[in-house]
Every structure is written in structure tokens, then in C-alpha cells.
Design a protein around this motif. Structure first.
Motif, PDB file in Angstrom:
ATOM      1  N   LEU A 252       2.917   4.992  -6.571  1.00  0.00           N
ATOM      2  CA  LEU A 252       3.330   6.100  -7.437  1.00  0.00           C
ATOM      3  C   LEU A 252       4.022   7.173  -6.612  1.00  0.00           C
ATOM      4  CD1 LEU A 252       0.037   6.311  -9.486  1.00  0.00           C
ATOM      5  CD2 LEU A 252       2.224   5.402 -10.240  1.00  0.00           C
ATOM      6  N   GLY A 253       3.650   7.262  -5.337  1.00  0.00           N
ATOM      7  CA  GLY A 253       4.280   8.241  -4.454  1.00  0.00           C
ATOM      8  C   GLY A 253       5.788   8.048  -4.384  1.00  0.00           C
TER       9      GLY A 253
ATOM     10  N   SER B 168       0.837  -1.197   0.000  1.00  0.00           N
ATOM     11  CA  SER B 168       0.000   0.000   0.000  1.00  0.00           C
ATOM     12  C   SER B 168       0.875   1.250   0.000  1.00  0.00           C
ATOM     13  CB  SER B 168      -0.898  -0.007   1.236  1.00  0.00           C
ATOM     14  OG  SER B 168      -1.455   1.264   1.423  1.00  0.00           O
TER      15      SER B 168
ATOM     16  N   TYR C 164      -6.425   8.108  -8.468  1.00  0.00           N
ATOM     17  CA  TYR C 164      -5.169   7.340  -8.471  1.00  0.00           C
ATOM     18  C   TYR C 164      -5.188   6.319  -9.621  1.00  0.00           C
ATOM     19  CZ  TYR C 164      -1.124   5.259  -5.996  1.00  0.00           C
ATOM     20  OH  TYR C 164       0.125   4.826  -5.625  1.00  0.00           O
TER      21      TYR C 164
ATOM     22  N   LEU D  88      -6.435   0.957  -1.427  1.00  0.00           N
ATOM     23  CA  LEU D  88      -7.437   2.018  -1.489  1.00  0.00           C
ATOM     24  C   LEU D  88      -8.821   1.431  -1.744  1.00  0.00           C
ATOM     25  CD1 LEU D  88      -5.480   4.645  -3.593  1.00  0.00           C
ATOM     26  CD2 LEU D  88      -6.418   5.019  -1.323  1.00  0.00           C
TER      27      LEU D  88
HETATM   28  N1  PHE Z   1       1.318   5.599  -0.500  1.00  0.00           N
HETATM   29  C1  PHE Z   1       0.943   5.472  -1.854  1.00  0.00           C
HETATM   30  C2  PHE Z   1       2.104   5.862  -2.745  1.00  0.00           C
HETATM   31  O1  PHE Z   1       3.170   6.094  -2.297  1.00  0.00           O
HETATM   32  C3  PHE Z   1      -0.206   6.326  -2.218  1.00  0.00           C
HETATM   33  C4  PHE Z   1      -1.361   6.013  -1.410  1.00  0.00           C
HETATM   34  C5  PHE Z   1      -1.851   6.972  -0.593  1.00  0.00           C
HETATM   35  C6  PHE Z   1      -1.906   4.765  -1.442  1.00  0.00           C
HETATM   36  C7  PHE Z   1      -2.885   6.680   0.206  1.00  0.00           C
HETATM   37  C8  PHE Z   1      -2.922   4.463  -0.642  1.00  0.00           C
HETATM   38  C9  PHE Z   1      -3.412   5.432   0.183  1.00  0.00           C
HETATM   39  O2  PHE Z   1       1.905   5.942  -3.918  1.00  0.00           O
END
Ligand code: PHE
Length: 454
Positions: free
Chosen positions: A26-27, A22, A105, A328
Motif C-alpha cells: 500500500l505504501g 514485502s 495494515y 508482517l
Molecule cells: N513496505 C510496505 C508498503 O510499501 C509496508 C510495510 C511496512 C510492509 C513494513 C511491511 C513492513 O506498503
């Protein structure tokens, strides 16, 4: 579902890989490198790691506590701990944030799939101008990105529908190691390019003159986003943890994996970018416009290598997006299933359809359809803005305040120490951080975003 028969992750490794799945998304691969690029490289990374350790981990533990105590979806978990007080609203807000962000997303995840396809059929070849037009045409196209959004949400559905152990855990155990191996291969290829040392230096040799308030607050915001804080994901996954899961240790391990992947993503991108003289601060388009160009130029002597690296890269990006999307999607699926008493299949299907519709509108707002822009911002930007910059800080802030000041102290301590079976020597540090340090830091990011603090 009865509490006794509630689904559980089957193993410790499952817990770590699914939750890290999780967090890693993409982050890490898309947002972290461009943020680091825009904010001075090494100094950003140092501050980022400090934020993860000092603020990210305690916030993560807090959500784990609520989730595992609740043994249910995020809304019900907060409701249980809130015991009739309005604090229960935080849970609903978390679910709403998770739900709203899923569609948006999925659009970016869909672009990744499109790029996998384009790499495969050899369409990612051309000059820098070509890559720019390619991206603009793709993101503004009325059909293609919508289709890819629906495809990736359907893939997510197919995994989620199989439940926690056979779906999420099994997929994470396969996808996460694959992602890590692909990452290492590309890092290796990138660091072997001529002139790659400059990129490595940019990432690891701090220039302390570059520290500004901006760098600090960007790192803080990025750390929360990257750890999936305040979207209901951590809380929902924690409801599948067993009562023996060590919350502090798991949060630390997940945070370390998340940081490692972000730094490796930097090591994959910057050496290649420096090697061909591309500026590291080209912003959000870094991955979709700059990078295909970088790969092509960097491997010009061996075009096959360029082809393979580019393909692997977008496969990697899609896998990372998929595991985040699963978490998510699970937030809303668990909510619908438990609150509306439906089967898991129906809940997952309903969420897939609803988020596909949101995703389609977000995608269409990027140029294909007029009229989806409000107050100068496209619908896509609105979702990004409202979820990431308004809801995320509010839910994170309120969670800290709630657990630190108002929730039953005994419950928090019991969950932290696994009902007294762990020593819990860090309990007081944890409480201090969530009572004072984390809320203050989140407040600062919030004010900074609205330009109230410069
Ligand atoms: N943490 C995920 C990322 O780095 C993004 C994300 C945010 C996923 C919140 C789930 C909930 O891409």
C-alpha cells in the motif's frame, strides 16, 4: 528448529520476489502517489529516489546482516549479535512494531478487498459525492470492514501456514508478476486518456522552486516505510536467505523494483487524474474516493473499460497489500514459533487471531464504536502514529548505531562479503553511511515529525 534444517528460500528469484513483495505494498500504490501529489510531484520523486539509494539500501543491508547471521526470528537474531548487551532489545521492539502494524495494515487491506467486491458487483458507480459517502460508510461500518480484515488475515494465514518455500515463496512468485502486469495494463490505459501528458509532466518535470525541508523529510520517511525498514520483516526474511545470497545486490534489486512500482503507480494515477481535472493533492483519500471517480469519468465513453480498469486496480492493490501482510505476519509467526516452541501452524493461528482482534478494534475506532478515541486520536490513528512515526525511526536509528559502532565488526564484514567470497569493495562506504549519514537522517525525520524542526 535446528539451525541446519532451518527453512530457506529455494532460489535467488524467490528471495528477490518475496522481499520485494514485502516492500511493494500500500505504501507504493496508496501512500506514494498522494505524498508525491502533496509534495510537488517530480522534485519529490527525485529526492525520494536519492533517499532510497543513499539511506534505504544501507539500512536494508543492515537488517539483512542481522537476520542472516541470526538464522532465526528478529528478536533472537538481535540477541545473538548483541551478545548479552541491551542492544538485544532492538529485536524485540522490531517484532512488536511488526506485530502492532499487522492489524492496522490489515484494516486498510480489507478496504481494498471490499472495493474489489464493490467493483465486481457494479457498486462503484456514481457522482463524486457518492464516492465520499461510500468510503465514509464503509470505514465507519461496525461489521463489514471487520469482516474484510478477518478475511484478508485468514488468507494470509493460509499462505503463511504452508511455510517459507511452499507458502511465501510460491505465492510471491505468482502474485508479484501478476501485480506487475496489471500495473502495466492500467498505466497504458491511463496514459492514453486525453490530456494525460499533463500528469506525466507533473511526475517527471521538476520544478525546483517546490523543494522545501518538508518535501525532503517526507521523501525520507516514505522511503523507509516503503522499503519495509525497521519492522522486523527484512530481518526475518533474511534469516531464510542462503549464505550465498549477495546482500548488497539483493537490496539494490529490491529497492529498484520498489521505486519502479511506486513511479508506475504514479503513472497510473496522475495522467487519469489530470485528464479529468482532479487535483493531485487530495491526500490519503486519493485512492478510495478520488480514483473510482477518476476512472469512471475518464472512461465515460466506454463504461466497460472503466469497470475493468477499476476492478483490476483494486485487485492489484489487494495483491500488493497481501504480499506485504505476509511479511508482517511472518515476523510474529516466526517469533512465536521459535520462542514458544510451537508448531508453525499454531504460531500462525495465534498471530492471526491476535492481529484480527487488534484490526477489529482499529476498524471499530473509525466511527462504529465510541470510546475508542484517546486524546483526540482514534485507535487506528494511534497504531499508525506509534508504529510508523515513533517505533520505525527508533528501531532504524538503533540498528544503524548498533551495527556501525558496537556489533562485532568481523561479523558485519563476513556477512557483507559472504565470508570473504565477494570483493566487498563497497564495505567502507556502507559502514560510513550507517555510522554517520543514516542515523543523522533518521534523527532529522524524527525531530521533524514532532515539529521540532521546521
Ligand atoms: N513496505 C510496505 C508498503 O510499501 C509496508 C510495510 C511496512 C510492509 C513494513 C511491511 C513492513 O506498503
Amino acid at each position: 528448529m535446528d539451525e541446519m534444517e532451518r527453512a530457506n528460500f529455494g532460489s535467488k528469484l524467490g528471495v528477490i520476489l518475496a522481499t520485494a513483495g514485502s516492500a511493494v505494498g500500500l505504501g507504493n500504490v496508496w501512500r506514494f502517489p498522494y505524498m508525491a501529489g502533496e509534495n510537488g510531484g517530480a522534485v519529490f520523486i527525485i529526492i525520494y529516489v536519492a533517499c532510497v539509494l543513499l539511506l534505504g539500501i544501507p539500512c536494508m543491508i543492515s537488517e539483512f546482516i542481522v537476520g542472516r547471521h541470526g538464522q532465526s526470528n528478529t528478536a533472537r537474531a538481535y540477541r545473538k549479535l548483541a551478545d548479552g548487551t541491551p542492544w538485544a532489545l532492538i529485536g524485540y521492539m522490531g517484532v512488536l512494531t511488526g506485530f502492532l502494524i499487522t492489524g492496522y495494515y490489515a484494516v486498510v487491506s480489507g478496504w481494498c478487498l471490499q472495493y474489489v467486491w464493490a467493483s465486481l458487483i457494479g457498486h462503484l458507480q456514481g457522482d463524486p459525492e457518492y464516492f465520499k459517502t461510500y468510503f465514509a460508510e464503509l470505514s465507519g461500518h461496525p461489521v463489514k470492514p471487520v469482516l474484510w480484515t478477518v478475511i484478508i488475515l485468514t488468507l494470509t494465514y493460509l499462505i503463511i501456514e504452508h511455510g517459507v518455500r511452499d507458502g511465501i515463496e510460491r505465492a510471491s512468485k505468482l502474485l508479484m508478476p501478476t501485480l506487475f502486469i496489471l500495473l502495466l495494463i492500467i498505466v497504458g490505459a491511463s496514459c492514453m486518456l486525453p490530456g494525460a501528458e499533463k500528469g506525466v509532466e507533473f511526475l517527471f518535470k521538476p520544478d525546483f522552486k517546490k523543494i522545501t525541508g518538508d518535501v525532503f523529510l517526507s521523501a525520507l520517511g516514505q522511503s523507509f516505510y516503503s522499503l519495509s525498514i525497521a519492522m522486523g520483516c527484512l530481518c526475518t526474511y533474511a534469516s531464510y536467505f542462503s549464505k550465498h545470497t549477495n546482500l548488497t545486490r539483493s537490496a539494490t534489486q529490491i529497492a529498484v523494483i520498489d521505486c519502479l512500482v511506486a513511479i508506475l503507480a504514479g503513472l497510473m494515477i496522475f495522467p487519469a487524474a489530470f485528464s479529468v481535472g482532479v487535483n493531485p493533492d487530495s491526500g490519503p483519500s486519493l485512492i478510495f474516493i478520488t480514483l473510482p471517480n477518476v476512472f469512471q469519468q475518464a472512461f465515460a465513453a466506454i463504461p466497460v473499460a472503466g469497470y475493468v480498469v477499476s476492478l483490476l486496480f483494486f485487485v492489484l492493490l489487494s495483491l500488493a497489500a497481501l504480499t506485504s501482510l505476509m511479511s508482517l505476519h511472518e515476523v510474529s509467526t516466526a517469533f512465536v514459533q521459535e520462542e514458544l516452541h510451537t508448531t508453525r501452524k499454531w504460531a500462525a493461528a495465534a498471530v492471526t487471531i491476535a492481529t484480527s482482534i487488534i484490526g477489529a478494534f482499529c476498524s471499530l475506532s473509525l466511527g462504529a464504536v465510541d470510546g475508542l478515541t484517546f486524546l483526540g486520536r482514534s485507535l487506528f490513528d494511534w497504531f499508525d502514529f506509534v508504529t510508523g512515526q515513533i517505533f520505525l525511526p527508533i528501531v532504524g536509528f538503533l540498528t544503524c548505531i548498533f551495527l556501525g559502532w558496537f556489533a562485532e565488526h568481523r561479523v558485519v564484514r563476513d556477512e557483507f562479503t559472504n565470508f570473504g567470497t565477494l570483493r566487498g569493495s563497497l564495505f567502507h562506504t556502507y559502514i560510513f553511511l550507517i555510522k554517520y549519514v543514516c542515523p543523522l537522517a533518521i534523527l532529522l525525520i524524527f525531530l521533524h515529525q514532532f515539529g521540532l524542526l521546521s
